[in-house]
Scaffold this motif. Structure first.
Motif, PDB file in Angstrom:
ATOM      1  N   TRP A  59       0.777 -14.259 -12.782  1.00 24.48           N
ATOM      2  CA  TRP A  59       1.885 -14.313 -11.816  1.00 24.48           C
ATOM      3  C   TRP A  59       1.970 -12.976 -11.113  1.00 24.48           C
ATOM      4  O   TRP A  59       1.931 -11.932 -11.759  1.00 24.48           O
ATOM      5  CB  TRP A  59       3.209 -14.599 -12.530  1.00 24.48           C
ATOM      6  N   THR A  60       2.103 -13.023  -9.815  1.00 20.55           N
ATOM      7  CA  THR A  60       2.154 -11.773  -9.066  1.00 20.55           C
ATOM      8  C   THR A  60       3.305 -11.780  -8.068  1.00 20.55           C
ATOM      9  O   THR A  60       3.711 -12.844  -7.597  1.00 20.55           O
ATOM     10  CB  THR A  60       0.808 -11.499  -8.351  1.00 20.55           C
ATOM     11  N   GLU A  61       3.810 -10.587  -7.801  1.00 23.56           N
ATOM     12  CA  GLU A  61       4.919 -10.477  -6.860  1.00 23.56           C
ATOM     13  C   GLU A  61       4.336 -10.377  -5.457  1.00 23.56           C
ATOM     14  O   GLU A  61       3.472  -9.538  -5.211  1.00 23.56           O
ATOM     15  CB  GLU A  61       5.714  -9.218  -7.198  1.00 23.56           C
ATOM     16  N   CYS A  62       4.794 -11.238  -4.560  1.00 13.01           N
ATOM     17  CA  CYS A  62       4.248 -11.196  -3.201  1.00 13.01           C
ATOM     18  C   CYS A  62       5.219 -10.469  -2.264  1.00 13.01           C
ATOM     19  O   CYS A  62       6.413 -10.389  -2.543  1.00 13.01           O
ATOM     20  CB  CYS A  62       3.950 -12.605  -2.699  1.00 13.01           C
ATOM     21  N   PRO A  63       4.706  -9.940  -1.173  1.00 13.47           N
ATOM     22  CA  PRO A  63       5.591  -9.232  -0.233  1.00 13.47           C
ATOM     23  C   PRO A  63       6.606 -10.177   0.405  1.00 13.47           C
ATOM     24  O   PRO A  63       6.276 -11.325   0.703  1.00 13.47           O
ATOM     25  CB  PRO A  63       4.636  -8.697   0.831  1.00 13.47           C
ATOM     26  N   GLU A  64       7.817  -9.664   0.604  1.00 15.64           N
ATOM     27  CA  GLU A  64       8.848 -10.506   1.229  1.00 15.64           C
ATOM     28  C   GLU A  64       9.227 -10.006   2.617  1.00 15.64           C
ATOM     29  O   GLU A  64      10.090 -10.591   3.264  1.00 15.64           O
ATOM     30  CB  GLU A  64      10.084 -10.572   0.332  1.00 15.64           C
ATOM     31  N   SER A  65       8.629  -8.893   3.014  1.00 12.50           N
ATOM     32  CA  SER A  65       8.950  -8.421   4.374  1.00 12.50           C
ATOM     33  C   SER A  65       7.693  -8.524   5.228  1.00 12.50           C
ATOM     34  O   SER A  65       6.567  -8.423   4.720  1.00 12.50           O
ATOM     35  CB  SER A  65       9.437  -6.981   4.331  1.00 12.50           C
ATOM     36  N   ARG A  66       7.938  -8.705   6.530  1.00  8.14           N
ATOM     37  CA  ARG A  66       6.818  -8.891   7.438  1.00  8.14           C
ATOM     38  C   ARG A  66       5.913  -7.658   7.476  1.00  8.14           C
ATOM     39  O   ARG A  66       4.693  -7.775   7.526  1.00  8.14           O
ATOM     40  CB  ARG A  66       7.328  -9.195   8.847  1.00  8.14           C
ATOM     41  N   THR A  67       6.552  -6.472   7.407  1.00 13.85           N
ATOM     42  CA  THR A  67       5.762  -5.241   7.495  1.00 13.85           C
ATOM     43  C   THR A  67       4.774  -5.156   6.332  1.00 13.85           C
ATOM     44  O   THR A  67       3.580  -4.901   6.523  1.00 13.85           O
ATOM     45  CB  THR A  67       6.705  -4.015   7.431  1.00 13.85           C
ATOM     46  N   VAL A  68       5.307  -5.380   5.117  1.00 11.35           N
ATOM     47  CA  VAL A  68       4.449  -5.221   3.937  1.00 11.35           C
ATOM     48  C   VAL A  68       3.394  -6.327   3.886  1.00 11.35           C
ATOM     49  O   VAL A  68       2.227  -6.076   3.579  1.00 11.35           O
ATOM     50  CB  VAL A  68       5.308  -5.210   2.647  1.00 11.35           C
TER      51      VAL A  68
END
Lengths: 449, 469
Positions: free
Chosen positions: B307-316
């Motif tokens: 399980w991995t944390e994915c980016p939640e902002s457009r920039t990242v």
């Protein structure tokens, strides 16, 4: 009939899509648009006309409302054939119409049909996923309910509060029997002694079912049955299990092998060994650990393999590893005779590992020539064996190996010394600035205690 | 007289059409293969006794190498999840790659790490190691503190200190499921030729995490994260599963993959001059084995989950996609000698050309495609209806592929237990086509530009920490 309905549906869909008011993109002669314009009359008159007009021709009046500004769009109904199909009573032959289209329009038509087809696939997939979800949810609920129903009765029998299993059997419907077997396997794994025997007895009425499923059941059922046989014992099911050992699905074969490799099944080992080559690609350690499940009784079978100079090298490796797991001391004398004849690297390594477990100091002189080998794997295994069987008697050899060009040999030597209670000798080496001082420190930290 | 602009437009349109049909054709084929492979896998799964693998039989020991750079928010949870894995013998080696935050201090404090000697077993070049620590609480937990050198460099440092036959390369911000190692090691048990195996990566955003374990699987609340859930399902269940069924596994995700240590060392470890080091290694292993005629296989397994944390902002997210595209281009251009090279068998003849032509060049066709369609329409060279039909087809096909992946998930693993989540996944399959896909194309274009500008940075990733809303 079905094909005709699909064709009709495609046509109707084209009509709906084609009715989009983007006439500019098409020539007035655009046939698809013509059909669309002709049949998409909001009042539906043109459609009904085509269905009811016995001549097969649409009256100009019926088209006037739909496309009064484009007389060129009048549909040539001669291209349409009207045939009875149930209540709709319409079949349209598109072939001639399609061939009369321009290349671009044909592409367009294919695009539209593809979109429709994909759209149906999407709907189909969504429905399938939902149905699957419903089915799984239902099955889960049913199994939970059944487990709740069976559990108190089974524990009642085990506690001898209710000793009549027939009452339980009556509640098991034929469709739930495989699930019941799975349930019993789960309980059996946690039981011992008399309770385990009682659970085994409880599975007796299903012997016939097990037999038939072993022979010709679904693969998932066969897996469940094999699990149960593993718990209740193979006798009575030998033929079925042997057949599954040869199953084209090797995973199922391995499961059958696990069932065979149980104590008291030594009689089945010759058959198993004669078919072991089926698993040649499998990990040797896994195979030997399964083979060793048979216990000490199976050791003579493997001893004879390592003693046979004509045995398959792979089988030799597997047998040596199995004997190592069994801790079979009798095999050291057999091995002593063959040791100097071994040429294959894996065979030598397997023999050394067996020797490490079951050998004694008298074997060491036999191994020392192998220290000259250019292969670090062989050298490190020799050092490990020497360290395991007689570290005190061969300190010089072990100390010398600390400076071996391979880190793996040095590690084996350091570990052997540390495990043999000779950490002080290692400490002296560290204090005198041994080039592998860091390794020695690490080994002392990890093994000295 | 020939109208040159018109001719060019025609050629470009034809290229777009061919690209479109080729790409979707490949997706369709991999999808079909994935369906049969998943069915086969699910059926086989019942024969595999994971408990037996993890407790009874002798399985190869594994070293988990987890590079950490500025991971103070997630590193403790990740390590806790690693410590509770259901596997008989494994080492955990966290490599602190010169973090600028307090990753090192957090680790030392949480697990009582003390300096401890550890000899290297290999000598692949990497930035200097400052100190090696071992936990007083968990003897199998190690921490290497080194000078910053990037993820590949950190993996090499870990590899140099690895002494087990297999090692697992992973991200320190990933959570492995308890049985993940027992499952991913299975290909090594069933076939000695296996040199590498990768598991599926799933998105942890929105899930309930307790003590480093995912307790309740849910869809994230953030829309961008939801789109990524769909993307990952499509990429892993439909894409990689399908390629694997054809024996063409070309990528093992850097977040979770197991490799044969000796072979990776022999091949030279990870390359530090690329941001696509995970893919580069797999490509190089293919090359190495084929050149040296080593029988091998590389597998993808669909259910050992990281399980991995994915980016939640457009920039990242943009930064991540930029990096992925750069990595892809770096790897493919470096090994371009494999393209249509029969020496590399179906790797050189099928999967490499697929990545080279359809994946790498994708954004260069997609984005100009959108623009050219508009120009063609405005200049009266193209019918709006045709254009609409084409886009409608692309849209429905895209939806069909996404829905197919969701159906595969339902057929096999059913991680999203709520019916509402299932419904939402279908909805995401529809709306991702409006904006999100175009955005990813744009990011990939930017990644390609960065590649040509020789940009080498990773770009910072922001971590919220597991289970934080």
């Amino acid at each position: 009939m079905r094909r005709h309905i699909i064709l009709l549906f495609c046509l109707q869909s084209l009509i709906v899509l084609g009715a989009d008011p983007v006439e500019d993109s098409f020539s007035p002669e655009h046939p698809v648009l013509s059909i669309a314009a002709a049949v998409s009359d909001p009042a539906g008159r043109s459609s009904s006309a085509s269905a009811s007009d016995p001549s097969g021709m649409l009256s100009p009046d019926s088209l006037a409302d739909s496309d009064s500004e484009k007389p060129g769009n009048i549909i040539d109904i001669r291209h349409l054939q009207v045939v009875d199909i149930g209540e709709l009573k319409i079949i349209i032959s598109l072939r001639s119409k399609f061939m009369s289209l321009t290349r671009e329009d044909r592409i367009f038509l294919i695009l539209l049909i593809s979109i429709l087809l994909l759209f149906f696939i999407v709907l189909l997939l969504v429905s399938a996923a939902f149905l699957l979800r419903l089915k799984n949810n239902r099955a889960r609920r049913r199994f939970t309910r059944l487990e709740k129903e069976w559990e108190p009765r089974i524990f009642g029998i085990l506690n001898q509060e209710n000793s009549d299993p027939n009452e339980l059997y009556r509640r098991i419907r034929s469709g739930d029997r495989i699930f019941f077997i799975r349930f019993i396997v789960r309980i059996l794994r946690n039981l011992k002694g008399e309770e385990r025997q009682m659970m085994r007895d409880l599975s007796q009425p299903f012997v016939d079912l097990l037999q038939s499923r072993l022979r010709s059941g679904k693969q998932s059922d066969q897996v469940q049955v094999l699990h149960l046989i593993q718990e209740v014992g193979i006798w009575g099911f030998e033929l079925g299990v042997q057949k599954l050992l040869l199953h084209r699905n090797r995973s199922l074969g391995i499961l059958a092998m696990r069932v065979i490799c149980q104590p008291d099944n030594v009689l089945m080992y010759p058959f198993l060994i004669s078919h072991l080559h089926r698993f040649r690609n499998w990990d040797n350690k896994l195979l030997s650990s399964i083979l060793a499940e048979g216990g000490a009784d199976v050791a003579p079978v493997f001893r004879s393999i390592i003693g046979d100079s004509n045995s398959d090298p792979w089988l030799f490796i597997l047998s040596a590893d199995t004997l190592r797991r069994l801790g079979d001391y009798a095999s050291s004398s057999v091995l002593r005779e063959r040791m100097s004849l071994l040429k294959n690297r894996e065979q030598i390594t397997a023999a050394l590992r067996l020797m490490e477990k079951v050998g004694g100091p008298e074997e060491v002189p036999l191994l020392l020539p192998l220290l000259e080998s250019g292969d670090p794997v062989i050298r490190s295994n020799v050092i490990r064996t020497v360290g395991a069987v007689a570290p005190d008697s061969f300190i010089d050899i072990l100390m010398e190996a600390l400076s071996d060009r391979s880190i793996w040999v040095s590690t084996a030597a350091a570990v052997a010394l540390a495990k043999g209670g000779l950490s002080e000798a290692l400490q002296v080496q560290i204090d005198t600035g041994h080039p592998r001082a860091l390794l020695l420190q690490q080994v002392i930290a990890e093994y000295a205690s | 007289m020939i109208n040159i602009p018109h001719l060019l437009l025609e050629i470009f349109n034809a290229t777009v059409l061919i690209y479109f049909f080729l790409l979707n054709g490949v997706y369709l084929i991999t999808g079909i293969f994935a369906y049969f492979a998943l069915k086969h896998y699910s059926r086989n799964l019942k024969t595999v006794e994971i408990d037996q693998i993890s407790h009874e039989t002798e399985v190869p020991p594994i070293t988990l190498i987890a590079p950490a750079y500025n991971e103070s928010a997630t590193v403790v949870d990740s390590v806790k999840s690693l410590l509770s894995l259901n596997y008989p013998e494994y080492d955990i080696m966290v490599v602190n790659d010169g973090s600028r935050d307090n990753t090192l201090e957090v680790m030392i404090k949480a697990f009582r790490m003390v300096p401890s000697p550890r000899t290297p077993t290999a000598f692949i070049t990497s930035s200097p190691v400052r100190e090696i620590y071992c936990s007083e609480l968990y003897p199998n937990l190690w921490l290497i503190d080194k000078v910053n050198g990037g993820k590949a460099d950190a993996l090499n440092a870990g590899l140099n200190h690895c002494r087990t036959p297999l090692f697992c390369a992973m991200d320190s911000d990933s959570l492995l499921e308890r049985d993940a190692l027992s499952r991913v090691v299975y290909p090594f048990l069933e076939d000695k030729r296996t040199i590498a195996a990768g598991g599926i990566i799933r998105i942890v955003n929105g899930c309930e995490v307790k003590n480093g374990m995912v307790k309740d699987v849910r869809l994230p609340k953030n829309l961008l994260a939801r789109f990524q859930v769909m993307e990952y399902l499509r990429a892993f269940l439909s894409g990689r599963m399908g390629w694997d069924a054809m024996g063409l596994t070309f990528i093992i995700s850097g977040a979770f993959g197991i490799f044969k240590r000796s072979l990776v060392v022999e091949a030279g470890g990870y390359r530090t001059d690329t941001v696509g080091e995970d893919m580069e290694l797999v490509v190089r292993l293919h090359k190495h084995c084929r050149r040296h005629k080593i029988p091998y296989r590389i597998k993808f397994i669909p259910d050992p989950v990281a399980w991995t944390e994915c980016p939640e902002s457009r920039t990242v997210l943009g930064r991540q996609r930029d990096r992925w595209q750069r990595g892809l281009m770096e790897v493919l251009t470096r090994h371009k000698d494999m393209l249509f090279n029969p020496r590399y068998g179906k790797i050189g003849m099928i999967i490499y050309p697929y990545f080279f032509i359809l994946e790498m060049a994708g954004p260069f066709i997609e984005l100009p495609g959108y623009i050219t369609f508009i120009i063609a329409w405005l200049s009266g060279n193209f019918s709006l209806l045709y254009m609409s039909a084409f886009f409608a087809m692309a849209f429905v096909f895209g939806v069909a592929l996404s829905v197919f992946s969701v159906a595969l998930e339902e057929l096999s693993f059913r991680r999203y237990a709520r019916t509402r989540d299932l419904l939402e996944l279908f909805w995401i399959a529809v709306i991702e086509n409006f904006g999100y896909r175009q955005l990813t194309t744009w990011w990939r274009i930017k990644g390609a530009i960065s590649f040509f500008r020789n940009v080498r940075t990773w770009g910072d990733m922001e971590r919220k920490g597991f289970g934080k809303k």
